[in-house]
Design a protein around this motif. Structure first.
Motif, PDB file in Angstrom:
ATOM      1  N   GLY A 149      79.244  46.494  29.483  1.00 39.32           N
ATOM      2  CA  GLY A 149      79.108  46.105  30.886  1.00 39.32           C
ATOM      3  C   GLY A 149      78.263  46.724  31.639  1.00 39.32           C
ATOM      4  N   PRO A 150      77.885  46.479  32.709  1.00 41.40           N
ATOM      5  CA  PRO A 150      76.811  47.001  33.653  1.00 41.40           C
ATOM      6  C   PRO A 150      77.180  48.634  33.778  1.00 41.40           C
ATOM      7  CG  PRO A 150      78.049  45.848  35.003  1.00 41.40           C
ATOM      8  CD  PRO A 150      78.565  45.520  33.583  1.00 41.40           C
ATOM      9  N   HIS A 151      76.169  49.476  33.895  1.00 41.54           N
ATOM     10  CA  HIS A 151      76.566  50.943  34.129  1.00 41.54           C
ATOM     11  C   HIS A 151      76.418  51.216  35.487  1.00 41.54           C
ATOM     12  CE1 HIS A 151      76.512  52.073  29.995  1.00 41.54           C
ATOM     13  NE2 HIS A 151      75.517  51.385  29.787  1.00 41.54           N
ATOM     14  N   SER A 152      77.552  50.873  36.318  1.00 42.69           N
ATOM     15  CA  SER A 152      77.633  50.750  37.754  1.00 42.69           C
ATOM     16  C   SER A 152      77.552  52.648  38.060  1.00 42.69           C
ATOM     17  CB  SER A 152      78.773  50.190  38.394  1.00 42.69           C
ATOM     18  OG  SER A 152      79.926  51.097  37.658  1.00 42.69           O
ATOM     19  N   PHE A 153      77.455  52.675  39.234  1.00 38.30           N
ATOM     20  CA  PHE A 153      77.536  54.159  39.804  1.00 38.30           C
ATOM     21  C   PHE A 153      78.660  54.786  39.429  1.00 38.30           C
ATOM     22  CE2 PHE A 153      78.426  57.387  43.025  1.00 38.30           C
ATOM     23  CZ  PHE A 153      77.438  58.333  42.823  1.00 38.30           C
ATOM     24  N   GLY A 154      79.848  53.886  39.762  1.00 36.98           N
ATOM     25  CA  GLY A 154      81.328  54.482  39.494  1.00 36.98           C
ATOM     26  C   GLY A 154      81.597  54.744  38.033  1.00 36.98           C
ATOM     27  N   ARG A 155      80.882  54.044  37.198  1.00 38.45           N
ATOM     28  CA  ARG A 155      81.242  54.153  35.816  1.00 38.45           C
ATOM     29  C   ARG A 155      80.408  55.456  35.334  1.00 38.45           C
ATOM     30  NH1 ARG A 155      82.058  49.626  31.455  1.00 38.45           N
ATOM     31  NH2 ARG A 155      83.518  48.615  32.391  1.00 38.45           N
ATOM     32  N   VAL A 156      79.223  55.468  35.560  1.00 42.22           N
ATOM     33  CA  VAL A 156      78.525  56.856  35.324  1.00 42.22           C
ATOM     34  C   VAL A 156      79.284  58.030  35.735  1.00 42.22           C
ATOM     35  CG1 VAL A 156      76.201  57.965  35.685  1.00 42.22           C
ATOM     36  CG2 VAL A 156      76.262  55.807  35.082  1.00 42.22           C
ATOM     37  N   SER A 157      79.680  57.953  37.094  1.00 44.79           N
ATOM     38  CA  SER A 157      80.307  59.100  37.523  1.00 44.79           C
ATOM     39  C   SER A 157      81.562  59.393  36.717  1.00 44.79           C
ATOM     40  CB  SER A 157      80.653  58.698  38.926  1.00 44.79           C
ATOM     41  OG  SER A 157      79.601  58.603  39.781  1.00 44.79           O
ATOM     42  N   TRP A 164      73.418  60.041  43.279  1.00 48.83           N
ATOM     43  CA  TRP A 164      73.153  58.421  43.688  1.00 48.83           C
ATOM     44  C   TRP A 164      71.560  58.566  43.570  1.00 48.83           C
ATOM     45  CZ3 TRP A 164      74.415  53.929  43.667  1.00 48.83           C
ATOM     46  CH2 TRP A 164      73.373  52.982  44.291  1.00 48.83           C
ATOM     47  N   PRO A 165      70.616  59.667  43.839  1.00 49.58           N
ATOM     48  CA  PRO A 165      69.179  59.260  43.741  1.00 49.58           C
ATOM     49  C   PRO A 165      68.818  59.345  42.469  1.00 49.58           C
ATOM     50  CG  PRO A 165      69.939  60.858  45.597  1.00 49.58           C
ATOM     51  CD  PRO A 165      71.044  60.659  44.952  1.00 49.58           C
ATOM     52  N   TRP A 166      69.566  60.187  41.530  1.00 49.83           N
ATOM     53  CA  TRP A 166      69.031  60.093  40.025  1.00 49.83           C
ATOM     54  C   TRP A 166      69.809  58.789  39.425  1.00 49.83           C
ATOM     55  CZ3 TRP A 166      72.584  58.958  36.266  1.00 49.83           C
ATOM     56  CH2 TRP A 166      71.809  59.125  34.755  1.00 49.83           C
ATOM     57  N   TYR A 167      70.758  58.274  39.662  1.00 55.24           N
ATOM     58  CA  TYR A 167      71.262  57.097  39.413  1.00 55.24           C
ATOM     59  C   TYR A 167      70.329  55.672  39.740  1.00 55.24           C
ATOM     60  CZ  TYR A 167      74.180  52.673  38.877  1.00 55.24           C
ATOM     61  OH  TYR A 167      74.699  51.326  38.557  1.00 55.24           O
ATOM     62  N   ARG A 168      69.744  55.698  40.938  1.00 53.96           N
ATOM     63  CA  ARG A 168      68.866  54.861  41.141  1.00 53.96           C
ATOM     64  C   ARG A 168      67.664  54.785  40.385  1.00 53.96           C
ATOM     65  NH1 ARG A 168      67.711  54.999  47.204  1.00 53.96           N
ATOM     66  NH2 ARG A 168      67.024  57.238  46.619  1.00 53.96           N
ATOM     67  N   GLU A 169      66.956  56.084  40.120  1.00 58.72           N
ATOM     68  CA  GLU A 169      65.857  56.174  39.418  1.00 58.72           C
ATOM     69  C   GLU A 169      66.214  55.676  37.904  1.00 58.72           C
ATOM     70  OE1 GLU A 169      64.159  60.304  38.515  1.00 58.72           O
ATOM     71  OE2 GLU A 169      62.684  59.593  39.755  1.00 58.72           O
ATOM     72  N   ALA A 170      67.408  56.244  37.566  1.00 54.20           N
ATOM     73  CA  ALA A 170      67.839  56.081  36.128  1.00 54.20           C
ATOM     74  C   ALA A 170      67.954  54.600  35.829  1.00 54.20           C
ATOM     75  CB  ALA A 170      68.908  56.530  35.669  1.00 54.20           C
ATOM     76  N   GLN A 171      68.182  53.825  36.776  1.00 52.63           N
ATOM     77  CA  GLN A 171      68.279  52.412  36.207  1.00 52.63           C
ATOM     78  C   GLN A 171      66.922  51.834  36.313  1.00 52.63           C
ATOM     79  OE1 GLN A 171      70.697  51.161  39.941  1.00 52.63           O
ATOM     80  NE2 GLN A 171      72.038  50.042  38.548  1.00 52.63           N
ATOM     81  N   GLU A 172      66.003  52.246  36.930  1.00 57.48           N
ATOM     82  CA  GLU A 172      64.427  51.816  37.098  1.00 57.48           C
ATOM     83  C   GLU A 172      63.917  52.325  35.467  1.00 57.48           C
ATOM     84  OE1 GLU A 172      62.540  53.474  40.104  1.00 57.48           O
ATOM     85  OE2 GLU A 172      63.831  52.129  41.661  1.00 57.48           O
ATOM     86  N   VAL A 192      79.062  64.235  45.207  1.00 58.16           N
ATOM     87  CA  VAL A 192      78.839  63.575  44.120  1.00 58.16           C
ATOM     88  C   VAL A 192      77.786  62.377  44.459  1.00 58.16           C
ATOM     89  CG1 VAL A 192      79.599  61.982  42.046  1.00 58.16           C
ATOM     90  CG2 VAL A 192      80.812  64.059  42.807  1.00 58.16           C
ATOM     91  N   GLN A 193      78.118  61.846  45.480  1.00 57.37           N
ATOM     92  CA  GLN A 193      77.426  60.780  46.164  1.00 57.37           C
ATOM     93  C   GLN A 193      76.003  61.043  46.322  1.00 57.37           C
ATOM     94  OE1 GLN A 193      79.592  58.814  49.170  1.00 57.37           O
ATOM     95  NE2 GLN A 193      80.988  57.583  47.822  1.00 57.37           N
ATOM     96  N   ALA A 194      75.995  62.209  47.113  1.00 60.68           N
ATOM     97  CA  ALA A 194      74.707  62.469  47.837  1.00 60.68           C
ATOM     98  C   ALA A 194      73.688  63.237  46.578  1.00 60.68           C
ATOM     99  CB  ALA A 194      75.054  63.902  48.633  1.00 60.68           C
ATOM    100  N   SER A 195      74.301  63.789  45.497  1.00 62.89           N
ATOM    101  CA  SER A 195      73.538  64.559  44.563  1.00 62.89           C
ATOM    102  C   SER A 195      73.194  63.649  43.386  1.00 62.89           C
ATOM    103  CB  SER A 195      74.500  65.781  44.045  1.00 62.89           C
ATOM    104  OG  SER A 195      75.501  65.486  43.697  1.00 62.89           O
TER     105      SER A 195
END
Length: 496
Positions: free
Chosen positions: A348-356, A373-381, A368-371
Motif C-alpha cells: 500500500g502507500p508509504h504514508s508518513f505514519g507507516r514510515v514512522s 517530515w522534511p525527509w519524508y516529503r523529499e523521499a516521496q519525490e 518525530v514530526q519536525a525531524s
C-alpha cells in the motif's frame, strides 16, 4: 580521547580538545584527525581533494587509498557531478573534501557510516564525526529544545535502541548530513545528490549478480594483506554472503560470534556458525562478552554527548582488549538490508505514519514530526523518479544513516569496521531487481548469489531458529507495519 574522529573548522584557535590530533589545512579550513584515522591528498590545476578514513575500490583491489584518491580526481573535466559519480563506485567509511575552482564540497560514504555532523556556533563553523567534539571545540554548552528532550525521555526511544531520527543533531545547532547528500562549504548547505549508477537498458539479473560478487570479493582482496580482518558469523543472510565471498582468503581471516546466555537469537547464531566453521575449516571463536563495567562506561562517556548502553556495547568492550587493534578491521554486512527489503514489499502507500512505524517511532511525537517530515516529503519525490522506493530509502538514509552509523562511531574507541555492502553502485544495481526476488521469506536473488559464490554455503539452513511467521512478516510491508504498531501499542499511549 576522540580516537578515530575528525574535525574540520574555520576557527583559528586550537582548543585543548584537539591536542594530539594530526593537523593540516584544506584551503581556509583546518582539518584535525585523531589516530588511527588517516588523511590523503591530491591536487591538480584548479582543484584539490582530501580523503579522510578508509576507502576501497572493489573493482580495483590492488589500489591503496592514495591511489584510489588519485584515480578519483583523474578526470578529463573536474566537476562536482563527475566526482559524485565516481564516489558511487567506492566502498568504505570515509569523508571526501573537494575544492573545484572557487567551490568546496564534502561527501561521505554510501550510508554515511562515518558520521558527518555540522553546525555554526557564532563565528565558528565546523564539521566533524563527534557531536561532543563539535561542542567542546566551539566552547558551547548543550542547547536542546523541549520536544527533543521529551522524545529522549520517552519509553519508545528507550525501547528502540535509543535510535535517533532525522537530520537534526542532539544539540539544536547541529545537523547531520544524510546519505545521498553533499555539503557545500563555507555555507554549510546540504543538497541531495542525484543517483548516477543507473544500469544501461537491457542489463538483467546476471549482470547484477556479477557486480555483487566482484564487489564483495573485491573488498576482502583489497584489505586482507593490509589489515587483520575479523568477520562476525551468524545464522543470517548477510553474514553467509560475506563468508562465501571471503572463502578464497579464509586462512587470513578470523571469524567469531558473540553469544549471550538467554538470548535466543545469539545462541541460534552460534549453533549455525559452528556448523559453518566445521564445514569450511574456518578460524572461528565463539565469544561470551562480559557485562559492561563501570570503568568502560566512564571511558565511552568521554566520547559521547549522551551515553548509550545497549546489548552490543559489551561487544565494543571486548574489542577494546584486542592487541594490535589499530590494524584490526571488523567486516560486517551492514547496508545489505537496503536491497533485501528490510521493511518488506509494499502493500500500500508509504504514508508518513507507516514510515514512522517502520522506524519504530510514534508519528504523532512532535519531535518525530519536525525531524522526519522534511525527509519524508523529499523521499516521496525521489521514489517517483528513481528505482528506490520510500521504504528502502527509509532504511538506507534513516535506519543506516542515523541508527546504523551510531555503532561504528561508538566502536571507534576500540576498532574500525567496514561493510562491503556500503557501496552506492552495488545497492542501486540490486534495487533494479524486482522486489519479490529481493524480499523475504526466501530472498531468491540472494540465494542465487550465495550459490554462485559457494554452493555448499547454501546447504546449511539460514536463520533456522527464526519462527515461520516472523519470516513472513519480514517479507511484507503491511505485516511489518502492523507488527511494529502492535509491539509498541502501550508505549507512549498519550501520543496515539
Amino acid at each position: 580521547m576522540y580516537r578515530n574522529q575528525y574535525l574540520i573548522t574555520n576557527a583559528t584557535e586550537t582548543r585543548p580538545c584537539l591536542v594530539g590530533a594530526q593537523e593540516s589545512r584544506f584551503g581556509p579550513w583546518k582539518v584535525f584527525c585523531f589516530a588511527p584515522l588517516q588523511s590523503y591528498r591530491a591536487a591538480g590545476s584548479g582543484f584539490e581533494a582530501m580523503l579522510l578514513g578508509l576507502v576501497v575500490d572493489p573493482l580495483h583491489p590492488e589500489r591503496d587509498m592514495q591511489q584510489v584518491l588519485d584515480h578519483l580526481v583523474d578526470l578529463p573535466a573536474m566537476t562536482r557531478e563527475a566526482v559524485a559519480e565516481r564516489i558511487e563506485h567506492l566502498t568504505g567509511r570515509f569523508v571526501l573534501l573537494a575544492r573545484i575552482g572557487q567551490d568546496t564540497h564534502l561527501w561521505g560514504d554510501c550510508c554515511h557510516l562515518r558520521q558527518i555532523l555540522y553546525g555554526s556556533f557564532g563565528s565558528i563553523r565546523c564539521v566533524g564525526s563527534s557531536e561532543k567534539l563539535l561542542l567542546e571545540h566551539a566552547g558551547a554548552e548543550l542547547s536542546m529544545g523541549a520536544d527533543k528532550r521529551a522524545f529522549m525521555a520517552s519509553s519508545r526511544f528507550q525501547k528502540n535502541d535509543l535510535a535517533w531520527v532525522g537530520a537534526t543533531g542532539q544539540d539544536d545547532r547541529v545537523m547531520r548530513l544524510m546519505p545521498n547528500h553533499r555539503l557545500s562549504l563555507p555555507s554549510l548547505q546540504a543538497q541531495r545528490e542525484a543517483f548516477y549508477s543507473k544500469l544501461p537498458d537491457g542489463v538483467g539479473e546476471t549482470e547484477v549478480l556479477d557486480l555483487a560478487e566482484v564487489t564483495l570479493r573485491g573488498l576482502f582482496a583489497a584489505l586482507v594483506d593490509r589489515y587483520s580482518l575479523i568477520v562476525a558469523l551468524t545464522a543470517g543472510w548477510d553474514s553467509r554472503l560475506l563468508m562465501a565471498a571471503s572463502l578464497p582468503m579464509k586462512d587470513r581471516i578470523s571469524f567469531f560470534t558473540f553469544c549471550r546466555s538467554g538470548d535466543r537469537s545469539s545462541v541460534g547464531d552460534g549453533e549455525v556458525a559452528e556448523q559453518l566453521a566445521a564445514r569450511f575449516g574456518l578460524d572461528y571463536e565463539r565469544i561470551a562478552p562480559a557485562p559492561v563495567t563501570p570503568e568502560f562506561k566512564a571511558a565511552i562517556s568521554q566520547e559521547q554527548l549522551f551515553l548509550r548502553v545497549v546489548p552490543k556495547t559489551a561487544n565494543i568492550q571486548y574489542h577494546l582488549t584486542r592487541k594490535d587493534r589499530d590494524r584490526i578491521i571488523n567486516v560486517n554486512g551492514n547496508g545489505a538490508e537496503v536491497a533485501r527489503c528490510f521493511y518488506g514489499r509494499p502493500g500500500g502507500p508509504h504514508s508518513f505514519g507507516r514510515v514512522s512505524r517502520y522506524l519504530g517511532l510514534t508519528p504523532r511525537d512532535p519531535f518525530v514530526q519536525a525531524s522526519l517530515w522534511p525527509w519524508y516529503r523529499e523521499a516521496q519525490e525521489v521514489a517517483q523518479r528513481t528505482d528506490v522506493r520510500v521504504n528502502d530509502l527509509a532504511y538506507w538514509e534513516q535506519r543506516m544513516g542515523v541508527w546504523g552509523a551510531a555503532m561504528p562511531f561508538e566502536q571507534d574507541i576500540a576498532i574500525e569496521e567496514i561493510s562491503p555492502f556500503n557501496n552506492t553502485r552495488l545497492l542501486l544495481s540490486l534495487l533494479t531487481v524486482p522486489e519479490r526476488a529481493r524480499s523475504g521469506p526466501h530472498y531468491p536473488l540472494f540465494g542465487r548469489l550465495l550459490k554462485r559464490m559457494e554452493p555448499a554455503a547454501a546447504e546449511i539452513a539460514i536463520n533456522p531458529h527464526m519462527l515461520w511467521f516472523k519470516k513472513y512478516v519480514d517479507g511484507s510491508a503491511t505485516a511489518t507495519f502492523f507488527s511494529r504498531r502492535m509491539k509498541h501499542l502501550y508505549a507512549d499511549r498519550s501520543l496515539y
